[in-house]
Write a protein that holds these residues in place. Structure first.
Motif, PDB file in Angstrom:
ATOM      1  N   ASP A  96      17.030  -5.512  -1.777  1.00 33.85           N
ATOM      2  CA  ASP A  96      16.492  -5.508  -0.422  1.00 33.85           C
ATOM      3  C   ASP A  96      17.122  -6.620   0.422  1.00 33.85           C
ATOM      4  O   ASP A  96      17.451  -6.411   1.599  1.00 33.85           O
ATOM      5  N   ARG A  97      17.326  -7.780  -0.186  1.00 36.30           N
ATOM      6  CA  ARG A  97      17.954  -8.884   0.531  1.00 36.30           C
ATOM      7  C   ARG A  97      19.415  -8.557   0.860  1.00 36.30           C
ATOM      8  O   ARG A  97      19.906  -8.813   1.950  1.00 36.30           O
ATOM      9  N   GLU A  98      20.066  -7.928  -0.120  1.00 36.74           N
ATOM     10  CA  GLU A  98      21.484  -7.625   0.085  1.00 36.74           C
ATOM     11  C   GLU A  98      21.674  -6.481   1.085  1.00 36.74           C
ATOM     12  O   GLU A  98      22.652  -6.455   1.836  1.00 36.74           O
ATOM     13  N   ALA A  99      20.739  -5.521   1.083  1.00 36.56           N
ATOM     14  CA  ALA A  99      20.872  -4.369   1.976  1.00 36.56           C
ATOM     15  C   ALA A  99      20.381  -4.663   3.383  1.00 36.56           C
ATOM     16  O   ALA A  99      20.570  -3.846   4.287  1.00 36.56           O
ATOM     17  N   GLY A 100      19.688  -5.764   3.543  1.00 35.05           N
ATOM     18  CA  GLY A 100      19.229  -6.148   4.869  1.00 35.05           C
ATOM     19  C   GLY A 100      18.054  -5.333   5.378  1.00 35.05           C
ATOM     20  O   GLY A 100      18.063  -4.900   6.526  1.00 35.05           O
ATOM     21  N   GLY A 101      17.065  -5.069   4.533  1.00 34.86           N
ATOM     22  CA  GLY A 101      15.829  -4.413   4.974  1.00 34.86           C
ATOM     23  C   GLY A 101      15.862  -2.912   4.934  1.00 34.86           C
ATOM     24  O   GLY A 101      15.418  -2.256   5.879  1.00 34.86           O
ATOM     25  N   SER A 102      16.366  -2.342   3.868  1.00 30.20           N
ATOM     26  CA  SER A 102      16.399  -0.882   3.714  1.00 30.20           C
ATOM     27  C   SER A 102      14.982  -0.348   3.490  1.00 30.20           C
ATOM     28  O   SER A 102      14.230  -0.858   2.655  1.00 30.20           O
ATOM     29  N   GLN A 103      14.619   0.726   4.229  1.00 30.32           N
ATOM     30  CA  GLN A 103      13.284   1.319   4.084  1.00 30.32           C
ATOM     31  C   GLN A 103      13.096   1.943   2.701  1.00 30.32           C
ATOM     32  O   GLN A 103      12.026   1.853   2.097  1.00 30.32           O
ATOM     33  N   VAL A 104      14.156   2.583   2.191  1.00 27.63           N
ATOM     34  CA  VAL A 104      14.067   3.217   0.869  1.00 27.63           C
ATOM     35  C   VAL A 104      13.804   2.173  -0.205  1.00 27.63           C
ATOM     36  O   VAL A 104      12.955   2.342  -1.087  1.00 27.63           O
ATOM     37  N   ILE A 105      14.521   1.063  -0.136  1.00 28.45           N
ATOM     38  CA  ILE A 105      14.325   0.005  -1.148  1.00 28.45           C
ATOM     39  C   ILE A 105      12.937  -0.618  -0.984  1.00 28.45           C
ATOM     40  O   ILE A 105      12.265  -0.927  -1.971  1.00 28.45           O
ATOM     41  N   ALA A 106      12.495  -0.785   0.287  1.00 26.80           N
ATOM     42  CA  ALA A 106      11.158  -1.353   0.503  1.00 26.80           C
ATOM     43  C   ALA A 106      10.074  -0.445  -0.085  1.00 26.80           C
ATOM     44  O   ALA A 106       9.111  -0.926  -0.701  1.00 26.80           O
ATOM     45  N   ASP A 107      10.253   0.887   0.088  1.00 25.51           N
ATOM     46  CA  ASP A 107       9.275   1.816  -0.502  1.00 25.51           C
ATOM     47  C   ASP A 107       9.302   1.759  -2.019  1.00 25.51           C
ATOM     48  O   ASP A 107       8.247   1.772  -2.682  1.00 25.51           O
ATOM     49  N   ALA A 108      10.493   1.703  -2.601  1.00 29.36           N
ATOM     50  CA  ALA A 108      10.601   1.616  -4.054  1.00 29.36           C
ATOM     51  C   ALA A 108       9.976   0.319  -4.560  1.00 29.36           C
ATOM     52  O   ALA A 108       9.319   0.282  -5.611  1.00 29.36           O
ATOM     53  N   GLN A 109      10.177  -0.763  -3.794  1.00 30.15           N
ATOM     54  CA  GLN A 109       9.603  -2.054  -4.181  1.00 30.15           C
ATOM     55  C   GLN A 109       8.079  -1.997  -4.146  1.00 30.15           C
ATOM     56  O   GLN A 109       7.395  -2.506  -5.042  1.00 30.15           O
ATOM     57  N   ARG A 110       7.517  -1.323  -3.128  1.00 34.73           N
ATOM     58  CA  ARG A 110       6.070  -1.220  -3.012  1.00 34.73           C
ATOM     59  C   ARG A 110       5.483  -0.390  -4.157  1.00 34.73           C
ATOM     60  O   ARG A 110       4.452  -0.745  -4.740  1.00 34.73           O
ATOM     61  N   VAL A 111       6.151   0.696  -4.499  1.00 37.98           N
ATOM     62  CA  VAL A 111       5.677   1.527  -5.607  1.00 37.98           C
ATOM     63  C   VAL A 111       5.730   0.755  -6.915  1.00 37.98           C
ATOM     64  O   VAL A 111       4.816   0.826  -7.753  1.00 37.98           O
ATOM     65  N   THR A 112       6.800  -0.017  -7.093  1.00 38.88           N
ATOM     66  CA  THR A 112       6.913  -0.817  -8.307  1.00 38.88           C
ATOM     67  C   THR A 112       5.808  -1.861  -8.379  1.00 38.88           C
ATOM     68  O   THR A 112       5.249  -2.133  -9.458  1.00 38.88           O
ATOM     69  N   GLU A 113       5.477  -2.471  -7.252  1.00 37.23           N
ATOM     70  CA  GLU A 113       4.393  -3.451  -7.228  1.00 37.23           C
ATOM     71  C   GLU A 113       3.065  -2.791  -7.602  1.00 37.23           C
ATOM     72  O   GLU A 113       2.248  -3.370  -8.335  1.00 37.23           O
ATOM     73  N   ASN A 114       2.840  -1.564  -7.108  1.00 33.32           N
ATOM     74  CA  ASN A 114       1.612  -0.844  -7.472  1.00 33.32           C
ATOM     75  C   ASN A 114       1.578  -0.542  -8.962  1.00 33.32           C
ATOM     76  O   ASN A 114       0.529  -0.664  -9.613  1.00 33.32           O
TER      77      ASN A 114
END
Length: 429
Positions: free
Chosen positions: A243-261
């Protein structure tokens, strides 16, 4: 009483309070004796006598001095006497000596059938020694024929004593029968006690097996949670880096949120194995509408909500609505049949996860939030709804399952509003 010409000591032989004789008594072979009738009613007397005159004298004395109507049947020999015993009278009078038969033999035949039947010997002459012997053998009384005026009183006393003895034996027989029934019931109680003890032992074994199964389940949950936490932690780290490298990708943010859940769910499983399901809740101001819209995007369901500020844990509340929405999609088979709406109520916000699936049967509703309960009709995983209920309760809210009008299930979540939002109008009613 006995004739006064004999020894007065003989009176004690007829005293009902005297010690009973050691002579064993046989059980009656015929039926019970007829009950003593009331005054004025007929009384039956069997008279063993071969003399017409003596019989007439007995009848005269009894008919004038007894309080009952007297029905006297006369027999003259052994055959007639035994035949008459088939229907027992109230009392028997017998001569002591008859041609071919005697009063003592008649008494023994009577006593073998009816031990309590009064038997009085009426004789013309009897020596003292013979009289004593007859009384000792159980004859009720004897009367000399020349003293027949004593016969009515002897008959009255004999009948009264026989009635007392017969009543006592009837009562004793009833007591014995009652004791037998009680004994049978005690045996049945003992049998049932044995059955209960065996059932208790089986239940103890089942309880131990259940305890072992629960311990194995806890061990499995703990080990599985530990095994899953490591790859999930690594995956979450990779996603944050991407996410840091991609500069705020929505797809990565969604994947990150699902992983946190998923990580939170694994942590819940670990806490469950330790005896606590929802252990930590981090409360702060949050926008419930944004959270619900994000869940809707993740699962592709329709959402009709507004922005509402509450105090809560976004991660935990996301877990609640993810569980409710995923369950609804699973039972419906498609997200098109699932809908999220919101209503503002006085002091609270109401969120409904509505589906038009098969619904939740009434007998399942009371148990649907139980830990590990898996209802096929409800689509419960056995843990997700339990987590949802505990999270909502921790937020001072409540969760219920209702029927959707037209078919389906509605999971209703109510959460407290901020004090400044209490007067908001419901624009979604």
């Amino acid at each position: 009483m006995t004739d006064s010409a004999l020894d007065p000591a003989l009176d004690g032989l007829n005293d009902p309070s005297a010690e009973p004789q050691a002579e064993p008594q046989a059980e009656p072979q015929a039926g019970l004796l007829p009950a003593l009738p009331a005054e004025g009613e007929p009384i039956s007397i069997l008279h063993l006598e071969d003399s017409d005159l003596d019989h007439e004298l007995v009848v005269i004395n009894l008919e004038t001095d007894l309080p009952w109507k007297v029905n006297i049947t006369r027999v003259e020999d052994e055959e007639g006497f035994l035949a008459a015993l088939e229907n027992p009278p109230h009392l028997i009078l017998s001569d002591f000596s008859l041609p071919g038969y005697d009063g003592l033999s008649a008494f023994k035949a009577t006593h073998a059938r009816y031990p309590n039947l009064p038997f009085i010997i009426v004789t013309g002459a009897m020596g003292e020694e013979v009289a004593v012997d007859t009384l000792r053998q159980g004859v009720t009384d004897y009367i000399l024929k020349q003293r027949l005026e004593r016969l009515p009183s002897s008959v009255r006393r004999a009948l009264a004593e026989a009635d007392v003895r017969d009543s006592r034996e009837r009562a004793e027989r009833e007591v014995r029968e009652l004791n037998a029934r009680l004994q049978a019931r005690l045996l049945e109680v003992e049998r049932l006690k044995g059955v209960a003890e065996r059932q208790s032992q089986r239940l103890e074994v089942q309880a131990k097996q259940l305890e072992e199964a629960l311990n194995l389940q806890k061990t499995f949950l703990a080990e599985t949670s530990h095994e899953l936490r490591t790859p999930l932690t690594a995956l979450l780290g990779y996603l944050r880096r991407a996410d840091r490298e991609a500069g705020g990708s929505q797809v990565i943010a969604d994947a990150q949120r699902v992983t946190e859940n998923m990580t939170r769910l694994v942590n819940d499983l670990l806490q469950l194995s330790r005896g606590e399901l929802v252990q930590s809740v981090e409360m702060h101001f949050m926008n419930l509408g944004n959270l619900l819209r994000q869940v809707g995007r993740d699962f592709g369901v329709r959402v009709d909500v507004q922005d509402v500020e509450i105090v809560g844990d976004p991660g935990r509340l996301t877990q609640v609505f993810v569980n409710l929405v995923s369950n609804a999609i699973r039972v419906c088979g498609t997200p098109d049949k699932v809908f999220i709406d919101m209503h503002l109520r006085p002091g609270e916000v109401e969120v409904n996860v509505i589906d038009s699936g098969p619904g939740v049967p009434d007998h399942i509703k009371p148990r649907i939030f139980d830990k590990f309960y898996r209802g096929k009709e409800a689509g419960s995983t056995g843990l997700g709804l339990t987590i949802a209920q505990q999270v909502v309760t921790t937020h001072s809210g409540r969760i219920d399952v209702l029927d959707t009008p037209g078919g389906g299930a509605t999971f209703q979540v109510r959460l407290p509003l901020l004090e400044e939002d209490d007067d908001l109008d419901d624009g979604f009613a």
